[in-house]
Design an enzyme around this catalytic site. Structure first.
Site, short mmCIF file in Angstrom:
data_model
loop_
_atom_site.label_atom_id
_atom_site.label_comp_id
_atom_site.label_asym_id
_atom_site.label_seq_id
_atom_site.Cartn_x
_atom_site.Cartn_y
_atom_site.Cartn_z
N THR A 1 0.87 -1.18 0.00
CA THR A 1 0.00 0.00 0.00
C THR A 1 0.90 1.22 0.00
OG1 THR A 1 -1.75 -1.14 1.20
CG2 THR A 1 -1.81 1.25 1.20
N LYS B 1 -7.27 1.22 -2.71
CA LYS B 1 -6.86 0.75 -1.38
C LYS B 1 -7.00 1.86 -0.34
CE LYS B 1 -5.23 -1.79 1.89
NZ LYS B 1 -3.91 -2.43 1.93
N LYS C 1 0.74 4.47 8.53
CA LYS C 1 1.32 4.84 7.23
C LYS C 1 0.24 4.99 6.17
CE LYS C 1 2.53 1.66 4.60
NZ LYS C 1 1.98 0.85 3.48
#
Length: 291
Positions: free
Chosen positions: A100, A175, A243
């Site tokens: 990701t 995502k 993150k």
């Protein structure tokens, strides 16, 4: 892609990556591995994977390269530079980043790959350690349709819900939509369990009622039971969720969007990380509410 004729190079064998590699091995693919810490890959090597000593060495001997590393900076490190994937991969190689990461970085990898006749796809996943083990991951892809169709047999070993979302970067944007949804949902899951406990209810019995109704979600079904048991082992690390949410918030701000649920969740997870829970699973968020 024919199993007997295809060598897959894997960079990154973390919580999810190791199960994904195991499933590819079971399907019969020849696997080459490189990670920063060889000991983490040792069980896969014992199971028949071939260790390579560097990114460039792995790249030179692979038909397909799958990367699943930690942060955008790690993606940049393995793809760019003299020792990176794009400089050493053979023409017609397929490179698939399942980290990701930033949509803009996926677009840059695609552009540079194109100049070297390399096919680049961004394909982040969702489903955690359970989905990785069971081969039921959701795979969100961005790139050219022809390249996607070529590597689809590999994706079908790793996941079930596999969708080409659009051009390069589209997989990463999708995502981020996924992570934005989970961010607010995790707060709701924690609050519901704490409410149930304080109301004198059996939270496990409460889950029997609410997981199949309008409140149902993957997090409620799979992570809420872990919260109740006090099981904080990582299916997905707190530090990696931070993150992801940070990337999502930055991308939303670039589009001029307000995301109050995402903003609150990111703050709470940062508070959680400051208590030493960086390497816990995301379900550890409930610890903040228990206090």
């Amino acid at each position: 892609m024919k199993i007997n004729d295809t060598t897959i190079g894997i960079i990154g064998t973390g919580v999810m990556g190791k199960s994904m590699v195991t499933n590819l091995q079971k399907a019969g693919y020849q696997i080459n591995l490189y990670t920063r810490t060889k000991s983490k890959a040792q069980p896969l090597i014992n199971n028949g994977a071939t260790w390579k000593n560097s990114v460039s060495e792995l790249t030179e001997s692979a038909d397909v390269i799958i990367t699943m590393v930690g942060y955008p900076s790690d993606v940049e490190e393995v793809y760019f530079g003299n020792e990176g994937i794009l400089e050493n991969a053979k023409p017609s190689t397929y490179v698939i980043d399942m980290t990701t990461s930033k949509p803009s970085l996926a677009e840059e990898i695609y552009k540079q790959a194109l100049t070297k006749r390399i096919h680049a796809i961004d394909a982040p996943v969702s489903g955690g350690d359970i989905g990785a083990k069971n081969g039921t991951l959701a795979i969100m892809a961005g790139g050219d349709e022809e390249a996607f169709n070529t590597v689809l047999p590999i994706f079908q070993i790793l996941g079930e819900n596999i969708v080409l979302q659009g051009k390069a970067g589209a997989g990463q944007h999708t995502k981020l939509c996924n992570q934005i949804t989970i961010a607010s949902n995790m707060i709701g899951v924690c609050e519901a369990i704490i409410y149930a406990k304080n109301a004198g209810l059996d939270p496990e019995r409460v889950l029997e009622s609410i997981t199949t109704g309008a409140a149902g979600s993957w997090s409620l079904t799979n992570l809420a039971p872990r919260m109740i048991r006090g099981d904080y082992d990582p299916g997905f690390y707190v530090k990696h969720f931070i993150k992801d949410m940070t990337i999502a918030l930055e991308s939303a701000q670039e589009m001029g969007l307000s995301t109050p649920g995402l903003t609150l969740s990111l703050k709470l997870y940062k508070d959680l990380a400051e208590t030493g829970e960086d390497d816990s699973g995301t379900q550890a968020l409930i610890k903040l509410f228990e206090k």
